[in-house]
Design a protein around this motif. Structure first.
Motif, PDB file in Angstrom:
ATOM      1  N   ARG A  26       0.831  -1.212   0.000  1.00  0.00           N
ATOM      2  CA  ARG A  26       0.000   0.000   0.000  1.00  0.00           C
ATOM      3  C   ARG A  26       0.860   1.254   0.000  1.00  0.00           C
ATOM      4  O   ARG A  26       0.561   2.219  -0.710  1.00  0.00           O
ATOM      5  CB  ARG A  26      -0.934   0.003   1.210  1.00  0.00           C
ATOM      6  CG  ARG A  26      -2.127  -0.893   1.052  1.00  0.00           C
ATOM      7  CD  ARG A  26      -3.102  -0.721   2.231  1.00  0.00           C
ATOM      8  NE  ARG A  26      -3.856  -1.927   2.408  1.00  0.00           N
ATOM      9  CZ  ARG A  26      -3.583  -2.894   3.287  1.00  0.00           C
ATOM     10  NH1 ARG A  26      -2.564  -2.769   4.122  1.00  0.00           N
ATOM     11  NH2 ARG A  26      -4.331  -3.969   3.359  1.00  0.00           N
ATOM     12  N   GLN A  27       1.934   1.253   0.807  1.00  0.00           N
ATOM     13  CA  GLN A  27       2.823   2.420   0.846  1.00  0.00           C
ATOM     14  C   GLN A  27       3.448   2.695  -0.516  1.00  0.00           C
ATOM     15  O   GLN A  27       3.493   3.836  -0.963  1.00  0.00           O
ATOM     16  CB  GLN A  27       3.933   2.210   1.885  1.00  0.00           C
ATOM     17  CG  GLN A  27       3.491   2.414   3.300  1.00  0.00           C
ATOM     18  CD  GLN A  27       4.664   2.297   4.257  1.00  0.00           C
ATOM     19  OE1 GLN A  27       5.488   1.393   4.137  1.00  0.00           O
ATOM     20  NE2 GLN A  27       4.744   3.215   5.196  1.00  0.00           N
ATOM     21  N   ARG A  28       3.920   1.657  -1.172  1.00  0.00           N
ATOM     22  CA  ARG A  28       4.538   1.830  -2.487  1.00  0.00           C
ATOM     23  C   ARG A  28       3.519   2.333  -3.506  1.00  0.00           C
ATOM     24  O   ARG A  28       3.810   3.190  -4.324  1.00  0.00           O
ATOM     25  CB  ARG A  28       5.161   0.524  -2.956  1.00  0.00           C
ATOM     26  CG  ARG A  28       6.378   0.135  -2.159  1.00  0.00           C
ATOM     27  CD  ARG A  28       6.978  -1.174  -2.638  1.00  0.00           C
ATOM     28  NE  ARG A  28       8.009  -1.648  -1.745  1.00  0.00           N
ATOM     29  CZ  ARG A  28       9.241  -1.159  -1.679  1.00  0.00           C
ATOM     30  NH1 ARG A  28       9.578  -0.172  -2.462  1.00  0.00           N
ATOM     31  NH2 ARG A  28      10.111  -1.641  -0.832  1.00  0.00           N
ATOM     32  N   LEU A  29       2.313   1.791  -3.437  1.00  0.00           N
ATOM     33  CA  LEU A  29       1.258   2.224  -4.357  1.00  0.00           C
ATOM     34  C   LEU A  29       0.840   3.663  -4.080  1.00  0.00           C
ATOM     35  O   LEU A  29       0.608   4.432  -5.013  1.00  0.00           O
ATOM     36  CB  LEU A  29       0.058   1.281  -4.266  1.00  0.00           C
ATOM     37  CG  LEU A  29       0.301  -0.113  -4.835  1.00  0.00           C
ATOM     38  CD1 LEU A  29      -0.822  -1.053  -4.437  1.00  0.00           C
ATOM     39  CD2 LEU A  29       0.461  -0.055  -6.345  1.00  0.00           C
ATOM     40  N   GLU A  30       0.746   4.033  -2.812  1.00  0.00           N
ATOM     41  CA  GLU A  30       0.393   5.423  -2.477  1.00  0.00           C
ATOM     42  C   GLU A  30       1.462   6.382  -2.986  1.00  0.00           C
ATOM     43  O   GLU A  30       1.133   7.452  -3.514  1.00  0.00           O
ATOM     44  CB  GLU A  30       0.203   5.566  -0.970  1.00  0.00           C
ATOM     45  CG  GLU A  30      -1.084   4.937  -0.471  1.00  0.00           C
ATOM     46  CD  GLU A  30      -1.183   4.874   1.039  1.00  0.00           C
ATOM     47  OE1 GLU A  30      -0.329   5.466   1.739  1.00  0.00           O
ATOM     48  OE2 GLU A  30      -2.118   4.212   1.519  1.00  0.00           O
ATOM     49  N   HIS A  31       2.723   5.997  -2.846  1.00  0.00           N
ATOM     50  CA  HIS A  31       3.800   6.845  -3.355  1.00  0.00           C
ATOM     51  C   HIS A  31       3.698   6.988  -4.877  1.00  0.00           C
ATOM     52  O   HIS A  31       3.826   8.098  -5.417  1.00  0.00           O
ATOM     53  CB  HIS A  31       5.163   6.273  -2.964  1.00  0.00           C
ATOM     54  CG  HIS A  31       6.307   7.037  -3.526  1.00  0.00           C
ATOM     55  ND1 HIS A  31       6.685   8.272  -3.038  1.00  0.00           N
ATOM     56  CD2 HIS A  31       7.151   6.765  -4.553  1.00  0.00           C
ATOM     57  CE1 HIS A  31       7.702   8.732  -3.749  1.00  0.00           C
ATOM     58  NE2 HIS A  31       8.007   7.827  -4.670  1.00  0.00           N
TER      59      HIS A  31
END
Length: 109
Positions: free
Chosen positions: A21-26
């Motif tokens: 999720r963090q990578r996708l949000e970035h």
């Protein structure tokens, strides 16, 4: 399945759902910033290059949203073609990718 659904430290070669999720949000935030920068250039909407760039960014945003759905349904990190795990290194570079390298190459040819 290469996605570790626990929120703890991943085992080797796996991303946690939180990391995905963090990578996708970035990735999403980066693309939204790119769209905003294109809008702020003041270029005419008739500029074909700017229009093509904006369309490409919107396509990637769609891929990112689809990847969020895969995280939620537990299919994130598995190739949509062969169902084999997508290497974590590929997911780090392209967190929204749907395919392993071999299947992506076959689809592109």
């Amino acid at each position: 399945m290469p996605l570790d659904t626990s929120e703890s430290h991943p085992s080797t070669g796996r991303l946690t759902a939180h990391e995905a999720r963090q990578r996708l949000e970035h990735a999403r935030n980066s693309r939204l910033a790119q769209l905003q920068a294109l809008d702020e250039t003041g270029q005419s909407t008739d500029d074909q290059l700017m229009t093509a760039q904006a369309e490409a960014i919107r396509r990637v945003l769609g891929e990112i949203e689809a990847a969020f759905t895969r995280v939620e349904d537990g299919s994130y990190g598995a190739c949509l073609s062969c169902a084999k795990p997508v290497p974590v290194e590929r997911l780090e570079i392209l967190p929204y990718t749907r395919y392993c390298v071999a299947c992506q190459r076959r689809a592109a040819s």
